[in-house]
Design an enzyme around this catalytic site. Structure first.
Site, short mmCIF file in Angstrom:
data_model
loop_
_atom_site.label_atom_id
_atom_site.label_comp_id
_atom_site.label_asym_id
_atom_site.label_seq_id
_atom_site.Cartn_x
_atom_site.Cartn_y
_atom_site.Cartn_z
N ASP A 243 10.34 10.24 43.60
CA ASP A 243 11.06 11.31 44.32
C ASP A 243 10.31 11.72 45.59
OD1 ASP A 243 12.30 13.70 45.09
OD2 ASP A 243 11.64 14.82 43.32
N HIS B 159 10.51 20.13 43.10
CA HIS B 159 10.05 18.79 43.46
C HIS B 159 8.56 18.78 43.83
CE1 HIS B 159 14.23 17.29 43.74
NE2 HIS B 159 14.49 18.53 44.12
ZN ZN Z 1 17.86 15.47 42.66
ZN ZN Z 2 17.22 17.74 40.23
#
Ligand code: ZN
Ligand code: ZN
Length: 530
Positions: A177, A350
């Site tokens: 990510d 994130h």
């Molecule tokens: Zn996502």
């Molecule tokens: Zn997510």
């Protein structure tokens, strides 16, 4: 960013990971959302062995209904993700047709030739997983959305041991990510929100409304904790919020005692300082509860002075204008509005740069492919990989639709597959073509001119002066030079036209208007035979 979907292919077998949607940008007019182009998969229907959904966010689940219309493959998901998927599929009446298999984090499954380890990751929703996907070609680690939070709301940290175990087995490729690759340091723990909420609850003189995504289950828990501490009852407003909270409570991911929860109706009849209401609309969506409240158009209740409204989310890029517009309108109505820029009422789900580097150290991949992000974020993520010693030639920064092939310990860019936008609007999927989008853009930017032209059915010549109707272009000034010139232009092109009257007049009008005004409104000529 958004509409996440990855296909892993070995021999004649395809394993899909995620089926998400993307929210439209401001200039995509009338579009509800965008889903991935799956024409490559439709041509290989029989080869798709399974669909893994990593977690319950819309950018990973939102296209599932459309994908299932084309492919009948079993879905693999953790209990909460499954619950949220079922709510969504049931709403669309397609739940019966789907086979979903529950997989708990820490378990593994054999799907076709793929041995998949599901490992727990922290994110802004509980029960998210990353994947270790093993097949004879090698082991791939696919993170999904993740962060390394040591004090997550549910006390369930990312499975570091599993990542280290992958390293011992030898990771051929890491796909990770990239959302926050431009952010230095470490993403703060979800816990910092608790303090911010504590202050909000302590200071609020009246009602509290907290807006976030309907799938941010961890945030619901935090609001519930604060409500308990400060003796407020909690209500959920909006169908998706109510449904998601219900399923998360049933499955034990949201721990809220029964006597804490009241219905919205009950909440509205209680003393203002005894309630907190959770609702959707933190992205400024006009049809959400908060959007309606900001315009005073909600069926059941209104914002009033003394209300404290918290936007507990980060504007998705492209939504900033509508978010700040909503904030301004709520303030105009007398509410005290608290949002990310003025208090830590939201943290990202994130990983930031230091977590990304730690992930690379833990897994020690031979190859690295940044995923989930715009090109600039992918590039920055690749730069981090270089800094920690992964050779640049072992990193692939790729755009949507670019396939990558691993063969005999080598990586190379292979074919490109279709990966354009598939637009979904109220009326259906994919019937909004680029031409339709172009018309919508033209209408919004340049306006519309309709010409009513009456032709004599016997002589085929104009019978009277044309009428003009404009919208969003210029105010009609019957006697103005422009309109007179336009009238003459229509008459002369109608006289000269043979066979293509409508097209010819449209062209003549467009050309004339562009020459005189440098604008290109959409021109429609309506021929009336009389
Ligand atoms: Zn996502
Ligand atoms: Zn997510």
């Amino acid at each position: 960013m958004g509409k996440n979907m990855m296909a892993y292919e070995f021999g004649e077998n395809i394993l899909l990971v995620d089926a998400g949607l993307m929210f439209p940008e401001n200039d995509m007019l009338g579009i509800d959302y965008i889903i991935p182009d799956i024409s490559y998969l439709i041509q290989r229907r029989k080869q798709v062995k399974g669909i893994i959904i990593t977690h319950g966010h819309e950018d990973h689940t939102g296209a599932i209904r459309h994908v299932l219309e084309e492919l009948q493959a079993p879905i693999y998901a953790t209990p909460l993700t499954r619950g949220l998927l079922e709510v969504k599929l049931a709403r669309n009446g397609v739940l019966q047709k789907v086979h979903i298999e529950t997989v708990k984090a820490g378990e593994s499954r054999k799907i076709g030739p793929f041995n998949v380890d599901f490992f727990h990751v922290c994110h802004s929703i509980p029960d998210g997983v990353g994947l270790g996907i093993d097949c004879p070609a090698g082991l791939v680690v696919h993170t999904g959305d993740y962060k390394f939070d040591h004090t997550p709301v549910d006390n369930w940290p990312t499975d570091y041991a599993k990542l280290a175990e992958f390293q011992r087995r030898g990771v051929m490729a890491l796909l990770a990510d990239s959302t926050n690759s431009e952010r230095k340091g470490w993403t703060p723990s979800e816990r910092v929100i608790d303090d911010a909420f504590d202050k909000v609850f302590r200071d609020a003189p009246g009602r509290i409304l907290i807006a976030t995504f309907a799938s941010l289950i961890s945030r619901m828990q935090q609001v519930g904790n604060a409500a308990l501490k400060h003796n407020r009852k909690m209500a959920f407003a909006g169908v998706s919020m109510v449904d998601n909270a219900k399923i998360a409570r049933e499955l034990g991911y949201l721990k809220l005692p029964d006597n804490l929860i009241v219905s919205l109706d009950e909440a509205l009849h209680m003393k203002d300082r005894d309630v907190v209401i959770m609702c959707t609309g933190s992205q400024g969506e006009p049809t959400s509860i908060l959007g309606r409240l900001s315009r005073g158009s909600h069926r059941i209740f209104d914002v009033k002075s003394g209300d404290t409204i918290v936007l507990s989310s980060h504007p998705i890029p492209g939504n900033e204008e509508s978010v700040y517009g909503t904030i301004n309108r709520l303030m105009e109505r007398g509410a005290n509005v608290i949002y990310e820029a003025i208090a830590p009422v939201h943290v990202s789900g994130h990983a930031s740069q230091e977590e990304m580097k730690l992930l690379m150290h833990l897994t020690q991949p031979k190859f690295f492919i940044p995923i989930h992000g715009e090109l600039r974020q992918l590039k920055q993520h690749a730069q981090l990989a270089k800094e920690i010693g992964i050779p640049a030639e072992n990193t692939a920064v790729i755009l949507n639709g670019q396939s990558v092939e691993f063969n005999n310990g080598r990586m190379r860019l292979a074919d490109k597959v279709p990966a354009s936008y598939v637009y979904v609007d109220g009326s259906g999927v994919g019937d909004v073509s680029d031409a339709v989008m172009h018309d919508r853009e033209l209408l919004s930017e340049e306006g519309l001119m309709i010409v009513n032209l009456t032709m004599d059915k016997n002589t085929d010549r104009p019978k009277k002066d044309p009428e003009f109707i404009t919208r969003g272009f210029i105010a009609q000034q019957g006697g103005s030079e422009l309109m007179n010139g336009l009238k003459n232009r229509v008459m002369s092109s109608a006289e000269k036209a043979n066979g293509h009257l409508q097209k010819d007049v449209e062209q003549a009008v467009s050309n004339y208007l562009y020459r005189e005004t440098r604008r290109k409104p959409m021109v429609l000529v309506n021929i009336i035979k009389n």
